[in-house]
Design a protein around this motif. Sequence first.
Motif, PDB file in Angstrom:
ATOM      1  N   SER A  77       8.301   1.107  -1.464  1.00  0.00           N
ATOM      2  CA  SER A  77       7.173   1.785  -0.819  1.00  0.00           C
ATOM      3  C   SER A  77       7.660   2.648   0.330  1.00  0.00           C
ATOM      4  O   SER A  77       8.519   2.233   1.106  1.00  0.00           O
ATOM      5  N   SER A  78       7.116   3.850   0.400  1.00  0.00           N
ATOM      6  CA  SER A  78       7.419   4.742   1.518  1.00  0.00           C
ATOM      7  C   SER A  78       6.143   5.212   2.203  1.00  0.00           C
ATOM      8  O   SER A  78       6.157   6.173   2.975  1.00  0.00           O
ATOM      9  N   THR A  79       5.031   4.547   1.929  1.00  0.00           N
ATOM     10  CA  THR A  79       3.752   4.920   2.532  1.00  0.00           C
ATOM     11  C   THR A  79       3.766   4.622   4.032  1.00  0.00           C
ATOM     12  O   THR A  79       4.163   3.528   4.432  1.00  0.00           O
TER      13      THR A  79
ATOM     14  N   TYR B 198       1.561   0.860  -3.320  1.00  0.00           N
ATOM     15  CA  TYR B 198       2.586   0.011  -3.943  1.00  0.00           C
ATOM     16  C   TYR B 198       1.939  -1.189  -4.618  1.00  0.00           C
ATOM     17  O   TYR B 198       2.226  -1.508  -5.785  1.00  0.00           O
TER      18      TYR B 198
ATOM     19  N   ASN C 174       6.739   2.856  -9.057  1.00  0.00           N
ATOM     20  CA  ASN C 174       6.516   1.431  -9.276  1.00  0.00           C
ATOM     21  C   ASN C 174       5.812   1.086 -10.584  1.00  0.00           C
ATOM     22  O   ASN C 174       5.706  -0.098 -10.914  1.00  0.00           O
TER      23      ASN C 174
ATOM     24  N   THR D 117       1.099  -0.587   2.413  1.00  0.00           N
ATOM     25  CA  THR D 117       1.612  -0.666   1.043  1.00  0.00           C
ATOM     26  C   THR D 117       0.514  -0.776  -0.003  1.00  0.00           C
ATOM     27  O   THR D 117       0.736  -1.329  -1.080  1.00  0.00           O
TER      28      THR D 117
ATOM     29  N   GLU E  89       4.068   6.736  -5.365  1.00  0.00           N
ATOM     30  CA  GLU E  89       4.152   5.284  -5.509  1.00  0.00           C
ATOM     31  C   GLU E  89       3.863   4.847  -6.948  1.00  0.00           C
ATOM     32  O   GLU E  89       4.502   3.926  -7.480  1.00  0.00           O
TER      33      GLU E  89
ATOM     34  N   GLN F  31       1.304  10.950  -1.923  1.00  0.00           N
ATOM     35  CA  GLN F  31       1.852   9.608  -1.703  1.00  0.00           C
ATOM     36  C   GLN F  31       1.393   8.644  -2.787  1.00  0.00           C
ATOM     37  O   GLN F  31       2.177   7.833  -3.295  1.00  0.00           O
ATOM     38  N   TRP F  32       0.137   8.735  -3.171  1.00  0.00           N
ATOM     39  CA  TRP F  32      -0.367   7.892  -4.257  1.00  0.00           C
ATOM     40  C   TRP F  32       0.427   8.144  -5.546  1.00  0.00           C
ATOM     41  O   TRP F  32       0.854   7.209  -6.225  1.00  0.00           O
TER      42      TRP F  32
END
Length: 261
Positions: free
Chosen positions: A89-91, A153, A111, A150, A107, A103-104
């Motif tokens: 996760s990088s959120t 994620y 994942n 997260t 992820e 971002q959505w």
Amino acid sequence: MAQADRDRLDGRRALVTGGSKGSGRAVVARLRAMGADVWTTARTMPDAYDRPDRFVAADTVTAEGAKDVAARIAEGGPLDILVHVVGGSSTPPGGFAVITEEQWLAELNLNFLGAVRLDRALLPAMLEARSGVVLHFGSIQRELPLHDATLPYASAKAALRTYSKGLANELAPRGVRVNTISPGGIRTEAFETFVDTLTDGSGRTREEARQSIVDALGGIPLGRFASTEEIADLVGFLVSDRASAVVGAEYVIDGGTVPTV
């Protein structure tokens, strides 16, 4: 088959995604110790990697990267073992309102969809051989999502678990086993990076940030995170012949974090 042979993977080809560090690196080492011919893939090959002939540098988040990995692996015939470790996760922290469309999608690709794409490319050969094991790395966050940083994620891992269960039911009659491992906290470099994310600009110390993660999960009865070697132990069992009747299962390894009702 002798009992000792059920622990061995001699003559079997394996691919581990995200195998350059953390749990992935430990899984690669464990499967090699069990006798498998192990390939791994990650975005960048580590310096002085000991088996460059068994490393595919590619970004499986993208359709092109997954295609490149599949093409390289297919040169040697069907896989026997496919372990999807890559994820993360990088959120940024701040809750749902700060999460962008980009971002959505990032992820979900990292994942969830990356595993789907690679499965679609590599599973047909396994099915033709009527033999193989697929292992997806989920997360306890599919049940205990940490909303602050997260949520995408956790949502992607929930989708991965549902996909994995449905895939298992479809493929088991055709000779391919599919299962899921859902870790809680693991002592990895990625975890330390996440701690850094939570401390940046928050005024919290690193220890306070670590404790906030444990508190958000409701505590860890065991009192610690799992080691990467403990994760690799579970992978080694699930891909071996000792787990030949295990299909569609989710193995949680979290020190007791997820409560049982």
